[in-house]
Design an enzyme around this catalytic site. Structure first.
Site, PDB file in Angstrom:
ATOM      1  N   ASP B  11       0.862  -1.072   0.010  1.00 45.28           N
ATOM      2  CA  ASP B  11      -0.127  -0.080   0.033  1.00 45.28           C
ATOM      3  C   ASP B  11       0.945   1.198   0.006  1.00 45.28           C
ATOM      4  OD1 ASP B  11      -2.200  -1.315  -0.096  1.00 45.28           O
ATOM      5  OD2 ASP B  11      -2.740  -1.302   2.176  1.00 45.28           O
ATOM      6  N   ASP B 130     -13.740  -5.709  -4.444  1.00 49.32           N
ATOM      7  CA  ASP B 130     -14.097  -5.762  -3.143  1.00 49.32           C
ATOM      8  C   ASP B 130     -15.413  -6.508  -2.903  1.00 49.32           C
ATOM      9  OD1 ASP B 130     -11.645  -4.685  -2.325  1.00 49.32           O
ATOM     10  OD2 ASP B 130     -12.231  -2.804  -2.553  1.00 49.32           O
TER      11      ASP B 130
END
Lengths: 213, 259
Positions: B11, B130
């Site tokens: 990330d 997601d």
């Protein structure tokens, strides 16, 4: 100087970056003089055969590549570049360069894993082994367990077994490395295959094919 | 045969990695380029950068990160997060990424998958999904719903339908993240992964929930994932990629053991 053939097929910069990393000077070019004056030539590519061939014909690069072969300038084909070296591709039923005798065929569908009977996904994308069936200087010092990065739905089918240097298994056994005179060509991407891939590029950069007429 | 891939996710926020990382070597633990290089050398098969930068002015920093990564690692890597337009895709690919991943943008504008595949080839376009488990209903027959905006917004879209639709639109791969499993370290969402993997013919990367190597074994065998995404397992130094691969190899999973 190494000439990387510029055509509208993408993935040219990653080959250049790998050569930069190894310390070999290269240029991405579609200038005939520059290509024919190079010490060696790399013919990379990701994309579709038909549009690539159209572009190679338009720029005159198709004839230049045949000349590279005739003059025995070391030539490395990668992925689509490898496929286009043959006579014809099933992809869009495309007439290709015909530098090496043979065709390019699609993986059979459905593609079944003979061991598990599972249906395999196409494109063949990811890391796989190459079984080298003959020695070649460009493949010296490569661990037989090494794996290489593939992304493709078509594979070369050379007309003569003499051309075949490497085999890969994915549902079927297909030819993943071919070589003849000053040409060596891989279906996988050495520039994306970690250290073993870089070693192949380095071997190519130092390869001096001789005893060929 | 193809090896199962171990994909490491980093990330990145404003050009820096966000998770606390323990490295034994002399590595700038906040620098995504340095970290990518370490994981490349440790045997990662692929690296994913997820840009969680909030503001647009930092976009150029991400492009710079991608360019520097491309000079140092010679395995495929992808970039996701904040990709909204064809031009965003082009910039990331030109900077040296192998693939781009679209998530929220693809739900809001599915055409981006089609246009991306046409312009750059399907192999470049990854659909990030997601997913949250919900009650089975007429609207969500699979019992899994697509959520966007980092899990905050329910879309009313069935996950299985969306996976198939994205494949039809030209996506070359699916990165399937279970919001329920994410961060638990209790294992991947196996039933979700198996359902998606069996119903599309493009590769599926399972994401969310990895805590121990056995979790990767389960998702790569029982749930038929083509690749397993890991983050904190290796970021916190609990496991090395080599250890995870050795475990999988010893249990008969084909993974790349020479790098």
């Amino acid at each position: 100087m190494i000439a990387i053939i510029d055509y509208k097929a993408g993935n040219l910069t990653s080959v250049k970056r790998a050569l930069d990393h190894l310390g070999y000077e290269s240029v991405i070019t579609s200038d005939p003089q520059e290509v024919l004056g190079a010490d060696r030539v790399i013919f990379p590519g990701v994309g579709a055969a038909a549009s690539a061939m159209a572009d190679l014909k338009n720029t005159g690069m198709a004839e230049v590549l045949k000349e590279v072969y005739k003059r025995n300038i070391p030539l490395l084909g990668i992925c689509l570049g490898t496929q286009i070296i043959f006579e014809r591709s099933e992809e869009g039923d495309t007439e290709c360069l015909g530098i090496l005798p043979g065709t390019v065929k699609a993986f059979p569908r459905p593609l079944i894993d003979p061991q598990t009977q599972d249906t395999l996904k196409v494109p063949h994308m990811g890391w796989n082994r190459v079984k080298l069936i003959k020695k070649h200087p460009v493949f010296s010092d490569i661990d037989p367990q090494a794996e290489f990065y593939f992304v493709h739905s078509y594979h070369p089918v050379p007309e003569y077994t003499e051309l075949i240097y490497g085999i890969t298994e994915y549902g079927i056994k297909f030819v993943s490395v071919v070589a003849h005179r000053g040409v060596v060509a891989t279906q996988f991407h050495p520039e994306k295959s970690g250290r073993p891939g870089l070693k192949i590029l380095e071997n190519f950069c130092q390869w001096r094919p001789y005893n060929v007429k | 045969m193809l090896s199962k891939r171990i994909v490491v996710c980093l990330d990145v926020k404003n050009g820096r990695t966000t998770k606390g990382i323990k490295f034994k070597n002399n590595v700038d633990v906040g620098d995504p380029v340095e970290m990518a290089k370490v994981y490349y050398e440790e045997g990662a098969d692929e690296i994913v950068f997820y840009d969680i930068t909030a503001s647009a002015e930092y976009r150029n920093i991400m492009i710079d990160v991608v360019e520097r990564v491309a000079q140092q690692i010679f395995i495929p890597f992808s970039v996701g997060g904040g990709i909204r337009t064809l031009d965003d895709m082009r910039q990331v690919l030109l900077a040296g990424a192998e693939k781009v991943s679209v998530n929220t943008a693809a739900v809001l504008n599915p055409k981006i998958i089609e246009e991306g595949a046409k312009a750059f080839g399907s192999q470049c376009v990854v659909l990030g999904m997601d997913v949250k488990r919900v009650e089975v209903s007429d609207k969500i027959p699979s019992g899994y719903e697509i959520v966007i905006h980092g899990g905050r917004t329910y879309t009313g879209i069935d996950a299985l339908w969306w996976a198939k639709e994205a494949e039809n639109l030209g996506a070359g791969e699916i990165c399937l993240n279970s919001i329920d499993a994410d961060g638990t370290r209790e294992g991947y969402e196996l039933s979700l992964t198996k359902m998606i993997s069996e119903n599309v013919s493009i590769p599926v990367i399972a994401s969310g929930g990895a805590g121990v190597p056995e979790h990767l074994y389960d998702v790569l065998t029982k749930a038929k994932a083509d690749a397993a995404l890991i983050a904190s397992m290796v970021h916190y130094g609990t496991y090395s990629i080599g250890e995870i691969k050795r475990y999988l190899h010893d249990k008969g999973v084909k993974v790349r053991m020479v790098w």
